[in-house]
Design a protein around this motif. Structure first.
Motif, short mmCIF file in Angstrom:
data_model
loop_
_atom_site.label_atom_id
_atom_site.label_comp_id
_atom_site.label_asym_id
_atom_site.label_seq_id
_atom_site.Cartn_x
_atom_site.Cartn_y
_atom_site.Cartn_z
N LEU A 19 0.83 -1.21 0.00
CA LEU A 19 0.00 0.00 0.00
C LEU A 19 0.86 1.26 0.00
N GLY A 20 1.99 1.19 0.70
CA GLY A 20 2.89 2.34 0.70
C GLY A 20 3.44 2.63 -0.69
N ALA A 21 3.81 1.56 -1.40
CA ALA A 21 4.29 1.73 -2.78
C ALA A 21 3.17 2.25 -3.68
N TYR A 22 1.96 1.71 -3.48
CA TYR A 22 0.82 2.15 -4.29
C TYR A 22 0.50 3.62 -4.04
N THR A 23 0.60 4.04 -2.79
CA THR A 23 0.36 5.44 -2.43
C THR A 23 1.42 6.34 -3.02
N ARG A 24 2.68 5.93 -2.89
CA ARG A 24 3.79 6.75 -3.39
C ARG A 24 3.76 6.85 -4.91
N LEU A 25 3.59 5.71 -5.58
CA LEU A 25 3.61 5.68 -7.03
C LEU A 25 2.35 6.31 -7.64
N GLY A 26 1.28 6.38 -6.84
CA GLY A 26 0.06 7.04 -7.28
C GLY A 26 0.05 8.52 -6.95
N ASN A 27 1.23 9.03 -6.53
CA ASN A 27 1.38 10.45 -6.18
C ASN A 27 0.37 10.90 -5.13
N ALA A 28 0.09 9.99 -4.19
CA ALA A 28 -0.91 10.29 -3.16
C ALA A 28 -0.29 10.50 -1.79
N GLN A 41 -9.94 15.28 10.00
CA GLN A 41 -10.93 14.24 10.32
C GLN A 41 -10.26 12.88 10.37
N LEU A 42 -10.98 11.90 10.93
CA LEU A 42 -10.43 10.55 11.04
C LEU A 42 -10.51 9.78 9.73
N SER A 43 -11.25 10.30 8.77
CA SER A 43 -11.33 9.70 7.44
C SER A 43 -11.37 10.82 6.41
N VAL A 44 -11.39 10.44 5.15
CA VAL A 44 -11.44 11.44 4.09
C VAL A 44 -12.76 12.19 4.19
N PRO A 45 -12.75 13.52 4.17
CA PRO A 45 -13.98 14.31 4.32
C PRO A 45 -15.04 13.93 3.28
N ASP A 46 -16.27 13.96 3.72
CA ASP A 46 -17.40 13.70 2.82
C ASP A 46 -17.74 14.99 2.09
N ALA A 47 -16.98 15.26 1.04
CA ALA A 47 -17.17 16.50 0.27
C ALA A 47 -16.86 16.21 -1.19
N LYS A 48 -17.21 17.14 -2.05
CA LYS A 48 -16.98 16.96 -3.47
C LYS A 48 -15.48 17.05 -3.79
N LYS A 67 -6.39 6.60 -0.70
CA LYS A 67 -5.16 5.81 -0.83
C LYS A 67 -4.28 6.01 0.40
N GLU A 68 -4.12 7.27 0.78
CA GLU A 68 -3.27 7.59 1.92
C GLU A 68 -3.86 7.08 3.22
N MET A 69 -5.17 7.25 3.43
CA MET A 69 -5.78 6.84 4.68
C MET A 69 -5.85 5.33 4.82
N LEU A 70 -6.07 4.62 3.73
CA LEU A 70 -6.07 3.16 3.78
C LEU A 70 -4.70 2.66 4.23
N ARG A 72 -2.61 4.32 6.08
CA ARG A 72 -2.46 4.65 7.50
C ARG A 72 -3.26 3.70 8.39
N TYR A 73 -4.46 3.32 7.98
CA TYR A 73 -5.28 2.40 8.77
C TYR A 73 -4.57 1.05 8.95
N VAL A 74 -4.06 0.50 7.86
CA VAL A 74 -3.40 -0.80 7.93
C VAL A 74 -2.10 -0.69 8.71
N ALA A 75 -1.35 0.41 8.50
CA ALA A 75 -0.10 0.62 9.22
C ALA A 75 -0.35 0.73 10.73
N SER A 76 -1.44 1.40 11.11
CA SER A 76 -1.79 1.52 12.53
C SER A 76 -2.15 0.17 13.12
N THR A 77 -2.86 -0.64 12.35
CA THR A 77 -3.20 -1.99 12.81
C THR A 77 -1.94 -2.83 13.00
#
Length: 324
Positions: A19-28, A41-48, A67-70, A72-77
């Protein structure tokens, strides 16, 4: 329980690296401009998509944010499971060769890795910090795998490895590690496509205009490094260094495979290393000629870790005392 949680931790560590590689390579890497939350917020804001969130200058990009929060969630686990391993070790819930030192260091290291995750954001994807964060992910996985190998009952049929062969094994491990670090530096500086779609040449030349002086440029901690700041000659130099490193790594890997061919207890690792090395070289070439498809790029990162773990397992079988 220690062994089961350890197995879960290893799986999580592999997922975190992917996921870290996917985040980095996806410029996220800056998909969430703050840490540990996302736009406060604890998750991605519910906005446009494209909305400017109050207090933040960077517009919301929902895809990059998730991408970034996913990650972080797995890394925290993963961090939680490693802390559980430490407390189980503290209570003596482990077997075989395992001591308290390795679980304790792993718990400390995963917290340090979390700090590097924060600095990756706060220092605006500084190449040095990003590379160190990548190294930390690999080292975390290695620590867990080493603990797992310590938990296994060792057989009595392991052959003694010649001293000169042990030396080659350690040299190969060092060279492979340096090549992986160089690969991380290449990615962190957005240098993967700096030679165009040409292979084995660079920009359709065997030796184009290369700036090795700035290839290892650390840079200040105040600049925004998203998409890189180096000029193309410096990025091309990084890419060429990575290719030279790949050649040297391949030579030492082949030498290692040749020297260790008669050690029966290492045969599976050797076969696995041959397969992984072949896949890795193929993926590296495809990354260039196909202009870095994200799936292939992530696989290239993943196979590098698996190849490293294969060598680490050989080191464990070679240097750790076994029962007679």
């Amino acid at each position: 329980m220690f062994r089961k949680i350890l197995q879960i931790s290893i799986i999580l560590a592999l997922i975190v690296v992917i996921l870290g590689a996917y985040t980095r390579l996806g410029n996220a890497g800056l998909g969430c401009p703050d840490w540990p939350g996302c736009y406060g917020q604890l998750s991605v804001p519910d906005a446009k998509d494209g909305t400017t969130i109050q207090g933040f200058s960077r517009p919301l990009n929902i895809v990059k944010g998730w991408k970034e929060m996913l990650h972080r969630y797995v890394a925290s686990t993963l961090g939680l499971t490693i802390l559980i391993l430490f407390f189980l070790a503290l209570k003596g819930k482990l077997q075989h060769q395992q001591s308290l030192k390795l679980p304790g260091f792993s718990a400390f290291f995963v917290m340090l890795q979390g700090a590097f995750g924060m600095w990756t954001v706060t220092f605006l994807v500084h190449p040095g910090i990003v590379t160190l964060h990548l190294i930390g992910g690999f080292l975390t996985t290695i620590l867990l795998v080493w603990m797992f190998l310590n938990q296994k009952k060792t057989p009595t049929t392991y052959q003694n490895v010649l001293k000169e062969h042990k030396f080659v094994l350690l040299i190969t491990l060092t060279i492979l590690s340096l090549q992986i670090i160089l690969g991380g530096w290449t990615s962190a500086n957005y240098a993967a496509l700096s030679c165009g779609e040409y292979f084995p040449t660079c920009l359709n030349k065997w030796w184009p205009d290369l700036d090795f002086t700035h290839a290892l440029y650390w840079g200040s901690l105040g600049a925004n490094y998203e998409y890189g700041i180096l000029e193309n000659p410096a990025r091309s130099a990084i890419q060429v260094l990575h290719r030279i490193g790949a050649l040297i790594t391949t030579i030492f890997m082949l030498l290692l495979i040749y020297l260790f061919r008669n050690y029966n207890h290492l045969r599976f690792n050797l076969i696995l290393s041959v397969i992984l090395l072949t896949i890795q070289i193929t993926l590296g070439v495809l990354n260039v000629v196909l202009s870095l498809p994200i799936i292939i790029a992530v696989l290239h990162n993943t196979i590098a870790l698996l190849l490293l773990l294969s060598i680490i397992t050989m080191v464990h079988k070679t240097f750790i005392k076994h029962n007679n």
